[in-house]
Scaffold this active site. Structure first.
Site, short mmCIF file in Angstrom:
data_model
loop_
_atom_site.label_atom_id
_atom_site.label_comp_id
_atom_site.label_asym_id
_atom_site.label_seq_id
_atom_site.Cartn_x
_atom_site.Cartn_y
_atom_site.Cartn_z
N ASP A 265 6.34 -6.61 -6.93
CA ASP A 265 4.75 -6.37 -6.83
C ASP A 265 4.23 -7.55 -6.79
O ASP A 265 4.66 -8.74 -6.63
CB ASP A 265 4.39 -5.66 -8.12
N HIS B 241 -0.66 5.54 0.37
CA HIS B 241 -1.75 6.13 0.62
C HIS B 241 -3.13 5.10 0.23
O HIS B 241 -4.26 5.62 0.68
CB HIS B 241 -1.87 7.51 -0.24
#
Length: 359
Positions: free
Chosen positions: A202, A250
């Site tokens: 991340d 998304h």
């Protein structure tokens, strides 16, 4: 026939228009820790005001609103308690949504202040309100970033449990979670599979904070779960038998989704080239809550305001199939999980190099 005010829907419209007030009340309730202070019991407004350091009269109005919406219960002696149905407002609740309430009612609701601009231009209102895209803004706003990370962890719990239950991890030795936040999904998988090790990829700030929190808490998985800072649009670490992408795509338009998938595909291809003969090729599981029902419209609008009209260009399983095919990934299976996510299992479509020949 003459229509009354009520039949025109006026009261209902007014109630809907006050929704922003209610969301802010929930955020303040979470920030003040009212649900945690009450902890299943009743307290007077005076006692709650002293415990929270707030103005008694204002707090009383907040408590009244919470009681009106049956989030709090009001005792006959003027005391208040948290309704059991809304116990997830507590920080320590196993299914807490405390941080999601704060995120939705503060940062995201602020972004909706530019909804009219988004409607006219298609550009994310978030950028207009905060002067930067979401993740760039979070890097410079530590409190908002911590709330965001915690809210994403709350959202990840159901998917983590579903993935851990649905898939067989016995042939896997190392799982790489791309955009894995604070490691919620990996923790659930590793907890049920003691032979596994996991790598959470991340943003640098997320990895640093998550690793420090895990070390300070003496997390039982500390030796098997590590964090790796990276720009997932450029590259992802090699060495995974299984790669995960949960609730990542998304947030981005189609062309950036392809870049993330290319990073995963390249990592799998390089890993396969170094595998011992006979080893199973690496796999990628993409998990997304697709917007293929009318009830998903609010979520879809949030995506548009926060990330732009191009974010989440896929809404159905067929859209995801097209995206994966364009990313040169071969789809192996599609599974609907109990969490509501669709899980797309795939491998690189381009033939993987042979471990024996390197061809």
């Amino acid at each position: 026939m003459h229509q009354t005010h009520d039949t025109l829907g006026g009261p209902r419209l007014a109630a809907l228009a006050s929704g922003g007030c209610i969301s802010r009340v929930l955020a303040v309730t979470a920030r003040l820790g009212l649900a945690d202070i009450l902890n299943g019991g009743f307290m007077t407004p005076d006692d709650l005001a002293r415990r929270t350091g707030t103005d008694r009269d204002v707090l009383f109005r907040i408590l009244q609103v919470l009681a009106q919406y049956e989030i709090f219960e009001r005792g006959p002696d003027g005391t208040f308690a948290l309704a059991e149905e809304f116990a997830a407002l507590r920080r320590d609740h196993p299914h807490s949504v405390r941080n999601r309430c704060i995120l939705l009612a503060e940062t995201y609701d602020d972004a909706f202040g530019a909804l009219l601009s988004t409607a006219r231009t298609g550009r994310p209102g978030f950028d207009e309100v905060f002067g930067a895209p979401l993740y760039e803004y979070l890097e410079g706003a530590p409190d908002a970033e911590q709330v965001f990370d915690a809210a994403m962890a709350e959202l990840a719990r159901s998917a983590a449990e579903a993935v851990a239950e649905e898939f067989d991890f016995s042939p896997v030795r190392r799982v790489v979670d791309i955009g894995g936040g604070n490691g919620t999904v990996l923790s659930a998988i590793l907890a049920g599979n003691p032979h596994l090790e996991g790598l959470c990829v991340d943003r640098p700030s997320v990895c640093a904070r998550s690793a420090a929190r895990m070390a300070a808490a003496g997390h039982p998985l500390g030796g098997r779960l590590t964090f790796h800072p990276a720009n997932i649009f450029e590259a992802v670490a090699d060495g995974g038998d299984l790669y995960l992408l949960k609730n990542v795509l998304h947030d981005w338009p189609w062309h950036l989704c392809l870049r993330v998938l290319a990073s995963a595909r390249n990592a799998m291809t390089r890993t396969a080239a170094s595998h011992v003969p006979g080893a199973a090729p690496p796999r990628l599981i993409v998990l997304e809550p697709l917007l293929d029902q009318e009830a998903d419209s609010v979520h879809a609008l949030f995506r548009t305001v926060v990330s732009g009209s191009g974010a989440g260009d896929f809404e159905t399983p067929e859209d995801m199939r097209r995206l994966l095919a364009e990313a040169d990934l071969e789809l192996l299976s599609v599974t609907r999980l109990s969490s509501g996510h669709h899980a797309f299992e795939c491998t690189p479509r381009i033939p993987l190099p042979s471990p024996q020949t390197g061809q």
